[in-house]
Scaffold this active site. Sequence first.
Site, PDB file in Angstrom:
ATOM      1  CB  SER A  13      -0.868  -0.018   1.258  1.00 26.08           C
ATOM      2  OG  SER A  13      -1.333   1.278   1.538  1.00 26.08           O
ATOM      3  CG  ASP A  40      -4.594   3.356   0.891  1.00 27.30           C
ATOM      4  OD1 ASP A  40      -3.489   3.112   1.411  1.00 27.30           O
ATOM      5  OD2 ASP A  40      -5.477   2.501   0.747  1.00 27.30           O
ATOM      6  CG  HIS A  77      -9.047   1.031  -0.310  1.00 26.92           C
ATOM      7  ND1 HIS A  77      -8.406   0.759   0.879  1.00 26.92           N
ATOM      8  CD2 HIS A  77     -10.364   1.030  -0.028  1.00 26.92           C
ATOM      9  CE1 HIS A  77      -9.305   0.594   1.824  1.00 26.92           C
ATOM     10  NE2 HIS A  77     -10.504   0.746   1.309  1.00 26.92           N
ATOM     11  N   GLY A 153      -7.795   4.919   7.090  1.00 25.06           N
ATOM     12  CA  GLY A 153      -7.426   6.333   6.994  1.00 25.06           C
ATOM     13  C   GLY A 153      -5.949   6.588   7.155  1.00 25.06           C
ATOM     14  CG  PHE A 154      -4.357   8.033   9.571  1.00 23.72           C
ATOM     15  CD1 PHE A 154      -5.678   8.141   9.981  1.00 23.72           C
ATOM     16  CD2 PHE A 154      -3.678   9.174   9.147  1.00 23.72           C
ATOM     17  CE1 PHE A 154      -6.323   9.376  10.000  1.00 23.72           C
ATOM     18  CE2 PHE A 154      -4.316  10.407   9.170  1.00 23.72           C
ATOM     19  CZ  PHE A 154      -5.637  10.509   9.598  1.00 23.72           C
ATOM     20  N   GLY A 155      -1.766   4.819   7.776  1.00 24.71           N
ATOM     21  CA  GLY A 155      -0.862   3.677   7.899  1.00 24.71           C
ATOM     22  C   GLY A 155      -0.408   3.549   9.342  1.00 24.71           C
ATOM     23  N   GLY A 156       0.079   2.367   9.689  1.00 27.34           N
ATOM     24  CA  GLY A 156       0.668   2.157  11.010  1.00 27.34           C
ATOM     25  C   GLY A 156      -0.319   1.972  12.142  1.00 27.34           C
ATOM     26  CG  ASP A 186      -6.028  -2.275   3.668  1.00 29.97           C
ATOM     27  OD1 ASP A 186      -6.444  -1.558   2.736  1.00 29.97           O
ATOM     28  OD2 ASP A 186      -5.080  -1.934   4.412  1.00 29.97           O
ATOM     29  N   GLY A 208       1.257  -1.751   4.251  1.00 26.65           N
ATOM     30  CA  GLY A 208       1.945  -0.489   3.968  1.00 26.65           C
ATOM     31  C   GLY A 208       3.227  -0.385   4.761  1.00 26.65           C
TER      32      GLY A 208
HETATM   33  C1  DX5 Z   1      -5.564   3.081   5.331  1.00 28.63           C
HETATM   34  C2  DX5 Z   1      -5.271   2.161   4.187  1.00 28.63           C
HETATM   35  C3  DX5 Z   1      -4.374   0.988   4.473  1.00 28.63           C
HETATM   36  C4  DX5 Z   1      -3.059   1.371   5.071  1.00 28.63           C
HETATM   37  C5  DX5 Z   1      -2.335   0.124   5.529  1.00 28.63           C
HETATM   38  O1  DX5 Z   1      -6.226   2.432   6.331  1.00 28.63           O
HETATM   39  O2  DX5 Z   1      -6.462   1.617   3.678  1.00 28.63           O
HETATM   40  O3  DX5 Z   1      -4.089   0.329   3.248  1.00 28.63           O
HETATM   41  O4  DX5 Z   1      -2.279   2.022   4.100  1.00 28.63           O
HETATM   42  O5  DX5 Z   1      -1.177   0.545   6.143  1.00 28.63           O
HETATM   43  P1  DX5 Z   1      -0.497  -0.358   7.281  1.00 28.63           P
HETATM   44  O6  DX5 Z   1      -0.119  -1.624   6.585  1.00 28.63           O
HETATM   45  O7  DX5 Z   1       0.670   0.483   7.700  1.00 28.63           O
HETATM   46  O8  DX5 Z   1      -1.516  -0.567   8.350  1.00 28.63           O
END
Ligand code: DX5
Length: 234
Positions: A13, A40, A77, A153-156, A186, A208
């Site tokens: 991602s 995203d 997405h 909404g966010f990575g991590g 995801d 991600g």
């Molecule tokens: C936001 C995105 C996810 C996110 C995953 O929620 O839909 O795809 O980028 O990131 P990680 O793998 O860091 O949780």
Amino acid sequence: MRNAPSGVQVVPSLLSADLSRLGECLDEARAAGARWVSVDVMDGHFVPNIGFGPDLVRMIKERARLRRAPGLFVDAHLMVSNPEEVAPFFARAGADMVVVHWEACKDPRRALKGLRRLGVAAGMAIKPRTPASRLVPLLGEMDLALVMSVEPGFGGAKFLSSAMPKVAALRRAVSAAGLRCRVAVDGGINRTTAAAAARAGAECLVAGTAVFGERDVGAAFKALQRTAENSFNH
Ligand code: DX5
């Protein structure tokens, strides 16, 4: 309609990629074996963040073409409140798949049919609070059922293990009906959670931070892909 790469797939991602070297990150992931990436798209309304637009999809597809490297399957997405209005922009930009959220569709079945009419593979995602049963009657209309294992909404963000029974339920429903729909997860995917998700029945795992948050993107992708393949047994 373009077909997604078969078999177990870790899907990097781009939300967590270093944007100052996005092209190199893509090249490193692809050189390590990635055949599918996720873009995203966020509108700051359906989720509290703003994400990428169609031009990023166009750039990814163009970069792969210019390098004459194995193409990258790209899904957009859509974490937006008006997915049916937005989807055509991503189809025209070259997205191979568009994933809309069940929660944002007034008529989910119509939305899925609309995606296929655009010539893209059709995906539908559910947020953590939405039960898997909402997707079961629609599985025949989609190419991907995506279970969010974080609040989108966010990575991590922290992995929600409550998503696993939903993955298993969708896997059972797809198998029982003899459908080709892929089951995906995801959010918060790393080597530990990837094993759990693959065991539950997810064959597409969007990751991600666990890929692009690592110094060696290629090694991180390969390790995650190996873990997912070794754990998937459906
Ligand atoms: C936001 C995105 C996810 C996110 C995953 O929620 O839909 O795809 O980028 O990131 P990680 O793998 O860091 O949780």
